[in-house]
Design a protein around this motif. Sequence first.
Motif, PDB file in Angstrom:
ATOM      1  N   PHE A 156      -0.845  11.905 -23.173  1.00  0.00           N
ATOM      2  CA  PHE A 156       0.369  11.042 -24.152  1.00  0.00           C
ATOM      3  C   PHE A 156       1.600  11.731 -23.662  1.00  0.00           C
ATOM      4  CE2 PHE A 156      -3.218  10.029 -26.239  1.00  0.00           C
ATOM      5  CZ  PHE A 156      -3.318   8.952 -26.172  1.00  0.00           C
ATOM      6  N   GLY A 157       2.685  10.983 -22.707  1.00  0.00           N
ATOM      7  CA  GLY A 157       4.204  11.497 -22.907  1.00  0.00           C
ATOM      8  C   GLY A 157       4.798  11.218 -23.870  1.00  0.00           C
ATOM      9  N   THR A 158       5.629  11.456 -24.400  1.00  0.00           N
ATOM     10  CA  THR A 158       6.602  11.428 -25.165  1.00  0.00           C
ATOM     11  C   THR A 158       7.427  10.577 -24.733  1.00  0.00           C
ATOM     12  OG1 THR A 158       8.772  13.205 -24.939  1.00  0.00           O
ATOM     13  CG2 THR A 158       6.682  13.540 -26.165  1.00  0.00           C
ATOM     14  N   GLU A 159       7.997  10.195 -23.895  1.00  0.00           N
ATOM     15  CA  GLU A 159       8.909   9.183 -23.540  1.00  0.00           C
ATOM     16  C   GLU A 159       8.145   7.655 -22.381  1.00  0.00           C
ATOM     17  OE1 GLU A 159      12.118   9.021 -24.326  1.00  0.00           O
ATOM     18  OE2 GLU A 159      11.672  11.024 -24.872  1.00  0.00           O
ATOM     19  N   ASP A 160       7.078   7.328 -23.587  1.00  0.00           N
ATOM     20  CA  ASP A 160       6.444   6.618 -22.238  1.00  0.00           C
ATOM     21  C   ASP A 160       6.733   5.069 -23.555  1.00  0.00           C
ATOM     22  OD1 ASP A 160       4.412   4.418 -21.705  1.00  0.00           O
ATOM     23  OD2 ASP A 160       3.016   6.341 -22.065  1.00  0.00           O
ATOM     24  N   GLU A 161       7.047   3.863 -22.786  1.00  0.00           N
ATOM     25  CA  GLU A 161       7.482   2.574 -23.406  1.00  0.00           C
ATOM     26  C   GLU A 161       6.351   2.139 -23.306  1.00  0.00           C
ATOM     27  OE1 GLU A 161      10.730   1.179 -20.372  1.00  0.00           O
ATOM     28  OE2 GLU A 161      12.357   3.097 -20.741  1.00  0.00           O
ATOM     29  N   PHE A 162       5.581   2.223 -22.896  1.00  0.00           N
ATOM     30  CA  PHE A 162       4.169   0.931 -23.251  1.00  0.00           C
ATOM     31  C   PHE A 162       3.643   1.670 -24.267  1.00  0.00           C
ATOM     32  CE2 PHE A 162       5.238   0.568 -18.939  1.00  0.00           C
ATOM     33  CZ  PHE A 162       5.255  -0.797 -18.577  1.00  0.00           C
ATOM     34  N   VAL A 163       3.113   3.420 -24.332  1.00  0.00           N
ATOM     35  CA  VAL A 163       2.901   4.090 -25.134  1.00  0.00           C
ATOM     36  C   VAL A 163       2.992   4.845 -26.239  1.00  0.00           C
ATOM     37  CG1 VAL A 163       0.566   4.716 -25.995  1.00  0.00           C
ATOM     38  CG2 VAL A 163       0.754   2.864 -24.178  1.00  0.00           C
ATOM     39  N   PRO A 164       3.645   4.060 -27.558  1.00  0.00           N
ATOM     40  CA  PRO A 164       5.089   4.969 -27.958  1.00  0.00           C
ATOM     41  C   PRO A 164       3.652   6.066 -29.238  1.00  0.00           C
ATOM     42  CG  PRO A 164       5.165   3.119 -28.960  1.00  0.00           C
ATOM     43  CD  PRO A 164       3.973   2.607 -27.899  1.00  0.00           C
ATOM     44  N   VAL A 165       4.618   7.227 -28.825  1.00  0.00           N
ATOM     45  CA  VAL A 165       3.932   7.730 -30.021  1.00  0.00           C
ATOM     46  C   VAL A 165       3.475   8.112 -31.171  1.00  0.00           C
ATOM     47  CG1 VAL A 165       4.622  10.349 -30.910  1.00  0.00           C
ATOM     48  CG2 VAL A 165       5.720  10.319 -28.522  1.00  0.00           C
ATOM     49  N   GLU A 166       3.918   6.645 -31.808  1.00  0.00           N
ATOM     50  CA  GLU A 166       3.283   6.606 -32.968  1.00  0.00           C
ATOM     51  C   GLU A 166       2.155   5.817 -33.093  1.00  0.00           C
ATOM     52  OE1 GLU A 166       4.647   3.521 -36.464  1.00  0.00           O
ATOM     53  OE2 GLU A 166       5.820   4.099 -35.456  1.00  0.00           O
ATOM     54  N   ASP A 167       1.506   4.673 -31.582  1.00  0.00           N
ATOM     55  CA  ASP A 167       0.925   4.671 -31.484  1.00  0.00           C
ATOM     56  C   ASP A 167      -0.332   5.096 -31.072  1.00  0.00           C
ATOM     57  OD1 ASP A 167       2.376   2.065 -32.078  1.00  0.00           O
ATOM     58  OD2 ASP A 167       1.829   1.616 -30.056  1.00  0.00           O
ATOM     59  N   ALA A 168       0.293   6.465 -30.347  1.00  0.00           N
ATOM     60  CA  ALA A 168      -0.434   7.666 -29.874  1.00  0.00           C
ATOM     61  C   ALA A 168      -1.450   8.713 -30.992  1.00  0.00           C
ATOM     62  CB  ALA A 168      -0.294   8.557 -28.796  1.00  0.00           C
ATOM     63  N   LYS A 169      -0.731   8.578 -31.504  1.00  0.00           N
ATOM     64  CA  LYS A 169      -0.874   9.466 -33.238  1.00  0.00           C
ATOM     65  C   LYS A 169      -2.167   8.551 -34.199  1.00  0.00           C
ATOM     66  CE  LYS A 169       2.615  12.699 -33.477  1.00  0.00           C
ATOM     67  NZ  LYS A 169       3.639  14.141 -33.555  1.00  0.00           N
ATOM     68  N   LYS A 170      -1.630   7.046 -33.904  1.00  0.00           N
ATOM     69  CA  LYS A 170      -3.001   6.182 -34.812  1.00  0.00           C
ATOM     70  C   LYS A 170      -4.190   6.139 -33.722  1.00  0.00           C
ATOM     71  CE  LYS A 170       0.789   3.061 -36.564  1.00  0.00           C
ATOM     72  NZ  LYS A 170       1.180   1.928 -36.888  1.00  0.00           N
ATOM     73  N   LEU A 171      -3.989   6.200 -32.809  1.00  0.00           N
ATOM     74  CA  LEU A 171      -5.549   6.050 -32.397  1.00  0.00           C
ATOM     75  C   LEU A 171      -6.326   7.626 -32.399  1.00  0.00           C
ATOM     76  CD1 LEU A 171      -7.262   5.228 -29.917  1.00  0.00           C
ATOM     77  CD2 LEU A 171      -5.839   6.227 -28.132  1.00  0.00           C
ATOM     78  N   GLU A 172      -5.438   8.930 -31.665  1.00  0.00           N
ATOM     79  CA  GLU A 172      -6.194  10.142 -32.536  1.00  0.00           C
ATOM     80  C   GLU A 172      -6.580  10.207 -34.240  1.00  0.00           C
ATOM     81  OE1 GLU A 172      -4.687  14.376 -32.155  1.00  0.00           O
ATOM     82  OE2 GLU A 172      -2.760  12.907 -33.172  1.00  0.00           O
ATOM     83  N   ALA A 173      -5.676   9.657 -34.865  1.00  0.00           N
ATOM     84  CA  ALA A 173      -6.039   9.629 -36.435  1.00  0.00           C
ATOM     85  C   ALA A 173      -7.646   8.963 -36.362  1.00  0.00           C
ATOM     86  CB  ALA A 173      -5.484   9.035 -37.147  1.00  0.00           C
ATOM     87  N   GLU A 174      -7.867   7.148 -35.589  1.00  0.00           N
ATOM     88  CA  GLU A 174      -8.529   6.804 -35.837  1.00  0.00           C
ATOM     89  C   GLU A 174      -9.360   6.894 -35.454  1.00  0.00           C
ATOM     90  OE1 GLU A 174      -8.234   2.197 -34.459  1.00  0.00           O
ATOM     91  OE2 GLU A 174      -5.970   2.668 -34.138  1.00  0.00           O
ATOM     92  N   LEU A 175     -10.040   8.127 -33.942  1.00  0.00           N
ATOM     93  CA  LEU A 175     -10.936   8.858 -33.498  1.00  0.00           C
ATOM     94  C   LEU A 175     -11.269   9.901 -34.410  1.00  0.00           C
ATOM     95  CD1 LEU A 175      -9.124   8.879 -30.055  1.00  0.00           C
ATOM     96  CD2 LEU A 175     -11.500   7.667 -30.328  1.00  0.00           C
ATOM     97  N   THR A 176     -10.784  10.325 -35.488  1.00  0.00           N
ATOM     98  CA  THR A 176     -10.712  11.740 -35.844  1.00  0.00           C
ATOM     99  C   THR A 176     -11.668  11.167 -37.238  1.00  0.00           C
ATOM    100  OG1 THR A 176      -8.366  12.529 -34.860  1.00  0.00           O
ATOM    101  CG2 THR A 176      -9.613  13.120 -37.319  1.00  0.00           C
ATOM    102  N   ASP A 177     -10.916  10.174 -37.815  1.00  0.00           N
ATOM    103  CA  ASP A 177     -11.745   9.649 -39.088  1.00  0.00           C
ATOM    104  C   ASP A 177     -12.930   9.131 -38.312  1.00  0.00           C
ATOM    105  OD1 ASP A 177      -9.215  10.084 -40.117  1.00  0.00           O
ATOM    106  OD2 ASP A 177      -8.737   7.919 -40.410  1.00  0.00           O
ATOM    107  N   ALA A 178     -13.437   9.020 -37.354  1.00  0.00           N
ATOM    108  CA  ALA A 178     -14.344   7.912 -37.196  1.00  0.00           C
ATOM    109  C   ALA A 178     -15.563   9.186 -36.221  1.00  0.00           C
ATOM    110  CB  ALA A 178     -14.569   7.303 -35.597  1.00  0.00           C
ATOM    111  N   GLY A 179     -15.700   9.906 -36.703  1.00  0.00           N
ATOM    112  CA  GLY A 179     -16.298  11.658 -36.521  1.00  0.00           C
ATOM    113  C   GLY A 179     -15.728  12.423 -35.127  1.00  0.00           C
ATOM    114  N   ALA A 180     -14.852  12.045 -34.158  1.00  0.00           N
ATOM    115  CA  ALA A 180     -14.860  12.144 -33.084  1.00  0.00           C
ATOM    116  C   ALA A 180     -14.124  13.638 -32.719  1.00  0.00           C
ATOM    117  CB  ALA A 180     -14.046  11.225 -32.005  1.00  0.00           C
ATOM    118  N   ASP A 181     -14.334  14.256 -32.046  1.00  0.00           N
ATOM    119  CA  ASP A 181     -13.347  16.062 -31.823  1.00  0.00           C
ATOM    120  C   ASP A 181     -12.715  15.776 -30.826  1.00  0.00           C
ATOM    121  OD1 ASP A 181     -13.195  18.055 -31.186  1.00  0.00           O
ATOM    122  OD2 ASP A 181     -15.004  18.993 -30.407  1.00  0.00           O
ATOM    123  N   VAL A 182     -11.092  15.407 -31.228  1.00  0.00           N
ATOM    124  CA  VAL A 182     -10.887  14.973 -29.993  1.00  0.00           C
ATOM    125  C   VAL A 182      -9.442  16.066 -30.361  1.00  0.00           C
ATOM    126  CG1 VAL A 182      -8.322  13.154 -30.561  1.00  0.00           C
ATOM    127  CG2 VAL A 182     -10.771  12.294 -31.503  1.00  0.00           C
TER     128      VAL A 182
END
Length: 226
Positions: A156-182
């Motif tokens: 992920f890029g830190t200056e992504d206008e379509f995918v803000p870092v906050e959204d990427a980190k939420k996805l990372e947390a969701e995947l981790t909480d689901a048991g994925a190795d992320v």
Amino acid sequence: MPDIDFPTSAGTSPGYLATPAGGQGPATIVMQEWWGLDGHIRSICDRLAADGFFALAPDLYRGETTAQPSEAEQKMMALSMDQAEKDMCGAAEYLRSQPGVRGTGVGSLGFCLGGGLSIWAAASCPQIRATVSYYYVMPHGKPDFTNIKGPVLGHFGTEDEFVPVEDAKKLEAELTDAGADVTFHFYEGGGHAFFNDTNRLGTYDEALAEESWGRTVSFLRSALSS
């Protein structure tokens, strides 16, 4: 390598297949951006083949591509996830059936829309055992992340206008909480589609693209050999 038709649970689907010169190696499906299966995605398959992989990109738009963002968005929103899932899983099954394919499963790699589809495939297709997502976009909901088998790598890029870092980190947390190795990497100054060397959005960054590609190839090679 030529365009091919490969079997799916719904019949056959079109795609683009690239194979390694040595005839043996790991395999990955490659998921398109919202532009369709264009020359850029085909070049990624060819690049993977040069790195020793079998690479198959299913043609989700059935031969149609576009260079217009408005039309690309329409095509993305009209995409049938039932069809896409059958295409992705069929592509993974097809690769796994090839005599030269080695390893413990098939990888999944995608960009933008394809980044979302790549993770969707990991949660839906039994053959997918390693997943790479570049700047995940998925407007059609989410699969059950608890079904993911194998590790997930994100770029992920830190200056992504379509995918803000906050959204990427939420996805990372969701995947981790689901048991994925992320493992997610955040590229300072990178915009959306920083990997796409057609530079359609004016955001291509050669240094970031090369850095992320090295990580991607190493990740897929390691994860699919274990």
